[in-house]
Design an enzyme around this catalytic site. Sequence first.
Site, PDB file in Angstrom:
ATOM      1  N   LYS A 146       0.837  -1.217   0.000  1.00 52.49           N
ATOM      2  CA  LYS A 146       0.000   0.000   0.000  1.00 52.49           C
ATOM      3  C   LYS A 146       0.870   1.264   0.000  1.00 52.49           C
ATOM      4  O   LYS A 146       0.667   2.170  -0.795  1.00 52.49           O
ATOM      5  CB  LYS A 146      -0.935   0.010   1.232  1.00 52.49           C
ATOM      6  CG  LYS A 146      -1.789  -1.245   1.371  1.00 52.49           C
ATOM      7  CD  LYS A 146      -2.709  -1.194   2.571  1.00 52.49           C
ATOM      8  CE  LYS A 146      -2.022  -1.220   3.920  1.00 52.49           C
ATOM      9  NZ  LYS A 146      -1.305  -2.494   4.227  1.00 52.49           N
ATOM     10  N   ARG A 177      -9.931   0.620   8.498  1.00 50.49           N
ATOM     11  CA  ARG A 177      -9.506  -0.730   8.861  1.00 50.49           C
ATOM     12  C   ARG A 177     -10.578  -1.473   9.630  1.00 50.49           C
ATOM     13  O   ARG A 177     -10.362  -2.626  10.018  1.00 50.49           O
ATOM     14  CB  ARG A 177      -8.271  -0.629   9.760  1.00 50.49           C
ATOM     15  CG  ARG A 177      -6.964  -0.904   9.086  1.00 50.49           C
ATOM     16  CD  ARG A 177      -5.890  -0.640  10.106  1.00 50.49           C
ATOM     17  NE  ARG A 177      -4.710  -1.395   9.895  1.00 50.49           N
ATOM     18  CZ  ARG A 177      -3.614  -0.933   9.292  1.00 50.49           C
ATOM     19  NH1 ARG A 177      -3.583   0.266   8.809  1.00 50.49           N
ATOM     20  NH2 ARG A 177      -2.572  -1.698   9.181  1.00 50.49           N
ATOM     21  N   ARG A 204      11.894  -5.458   5.185  1.00 49.87           N
ATOM     22  CA  ARG A 204      11.672  -4.022   4.908  1.00 49.87           C
ATOM     23  C   ARG A 204      12.558  -3.117   5.770  1.00 49.87           C
ATOM     24  O   ARG A 204      12.758  -3.356   6.946  1.00 49.87           O
ATOM     25  CB  ARG A 204      10.213  -3.677   5.167  1.00 49.87           C
ATOM     26  CG  ARG A 204       9.945  -2.173   5.081  1.00 49.87           C
ATOM     27  CD  ARG A 204       8.505  -1.849   5.102  1.00 49.87           C
ATOM     28  NE  ARG A 204       7.815  -2.363   6.262  1.00 49.87           N
ATOM     29  CZ  ARG A 204       6.508  -2.265   6.441  1.00 49.87           C
ATOM     30  NH1 ARG A 204       5.769  -1.694   5.519  1.00 49.87           N
ATOM     31  NH2 ARG A 204       5.944  -2.738   7.521  1.00 49.87           N
ATOM     32  N   ARG A 236      11.036  -0.962  11.406  1.00 48.60           N
ATOM     33  CA  ARG A 236       9.905  -0.666  12.301  1.00 48.60           C
ATOM     34  C   ARG A 236       9.839  -1.625  13.477  1.00 48.60           C
ATOM     35  O   ARG A 236      10.120  -2.811  13.341  1.00 48.60           O
ATOM     36  CB  ARG A 236       8.590  -0.726  11.509  1.00 48.60           C
ATOM     37  CG  ARG A 236       8.240   0.606  10.884  1.00 48.60           C
ATOM     38  CD  ARG A 236       7.101   0.563   9.932  1.00 48.60           C
ATOM     39  NE  ARG A 236       5.941  -0.230  10.323  1.00 48.60           N
ATOM     40  CZ  ARG A 236       4.861  -0.358   9.566  1.00 48.60           C
ATOM     41  NH1 ARG A 236       4.792   0.258   8.404  1.00 48.60           N
ATOM     42  NH2 ARG A 236       3.852  -1.091   9.955  1.00 48.60           N
ATOM     43  N   ARG A 259      -0.828  -8.674  13.660  1.00 44.19           N
ATOM     44  CA  ARG A 259      -1.296  -7.747  12.612  1.00 44.19           C
ATOM     45  C   ARG A 259      -2.133  -8.488  11.567  1.00 44.19           C
ATOM     46  O   ARG A 259      -3.161  -7.984  11.096  1.00 44.19           O
ATOM     47  CB  ARG A 259      -0.098  -7.064  11.954  1.00 44.19           C
ATOM     48  CG  ARG A 259       0.528  -6.000  12.847  1.00 44.19           C
ATOM     49  CD  ARG A 259       1.941  -5.660  12.428  1.00 44.19           C
ATOM     50  NE  ARG A 259       2.015  -4.971  11.158  1.00 44.19           N
ATOM     51  CZ  ARG A 259       3.162  -4.764  10.486  1.00 44.19           C
ATOM     52  NH1 ARG A 259       4.300  -5.213  10.971  1.00 44.19           N
ATOM     53  NH2 ARG A 259       3.148  -4.121   9.348  1.00 44.19           N
TER      54      ARG A 259
END
Length: 216
Positions: free
Chosen positions: A14, A88, A127, A161, A172
Amino acid sequence: MANIILLGPPGAGKGTQAKRLVEERAMVQLSTGDMLREAKTSGTEMGRRVAEVMARGELVTDEIVIGLIAEKLASPAAGGFIFDGFPRTLTQADALGALLARTGQGLDAVIEMQVDDAALVARITGRYTCGSCGEVYHDQTRPSKVEGTCDVCGGHNMQRRADDNADALKTRLMEYYKKTSPLIGYYYAKGQLSSVDGLAEMDAVAAAVAKVLDKA
Ligand code: AP5
């Protein structure tokens, strides 16, 4: 001008696609994740509570995120808004509809990015992000040209993160399937849903997203 939602699980791409749309179409990215990460650094009690919830991989309350988005929607964006990571929950989706209507705006498309869980784990654990300009990289699929240096701003502040670990990711994903995936049916029923293959290469995903936008 089009207002769109990018809908998908953690790591679906996203943020990556939103940043391209900002560059290519002068759209405005509204990422509730980025807004909450900013709130975390505010040193307030609210920031501290948000940090704990996010580190566990749970969703922050509807009230907080709806408040953040409401502030941003006061005036329309010339190129349109990209809602990245919002809504969400069904409550957030209803609130977004009401906020857009109240400010004389509409929702032009909801783009679901489909990616399987195995790919998500690989994407999230690889990431890293430039702490100076926010550019997103990946150890295998999109490393910076010079290790430790951002291709875009030249900064040397690469970060990972706090919620990009196996435990938080499990939560998540559970949160996504329980609370967010019902939005697929919600927007399908409104005739606003399009789905793209998020497993394709970034340029191919961008082309599929552009196709939806051009029809919106
Ligand atoms: P948020 O920041 O929104 O995170 P997320 O939804 O978990 O999504 P990510 O940012 O992890 O992934 P992405 O889909 O943007 O993927 P990306 O492009 O980076 O939310 C974080 C937390 O904040 C939540 O857990 C919650 O606590 C809270 N929160 C936020 N919004 C909330 C809300 N509305 N309500 C309540 N709580 C909220 O890509 C991932 C990696 O894959 C990158 O390394 C990238 O380079 C790579 N990649 C991307 N596309 C491709 C591709 N096509 N091929 C190969 N690699 C790719």
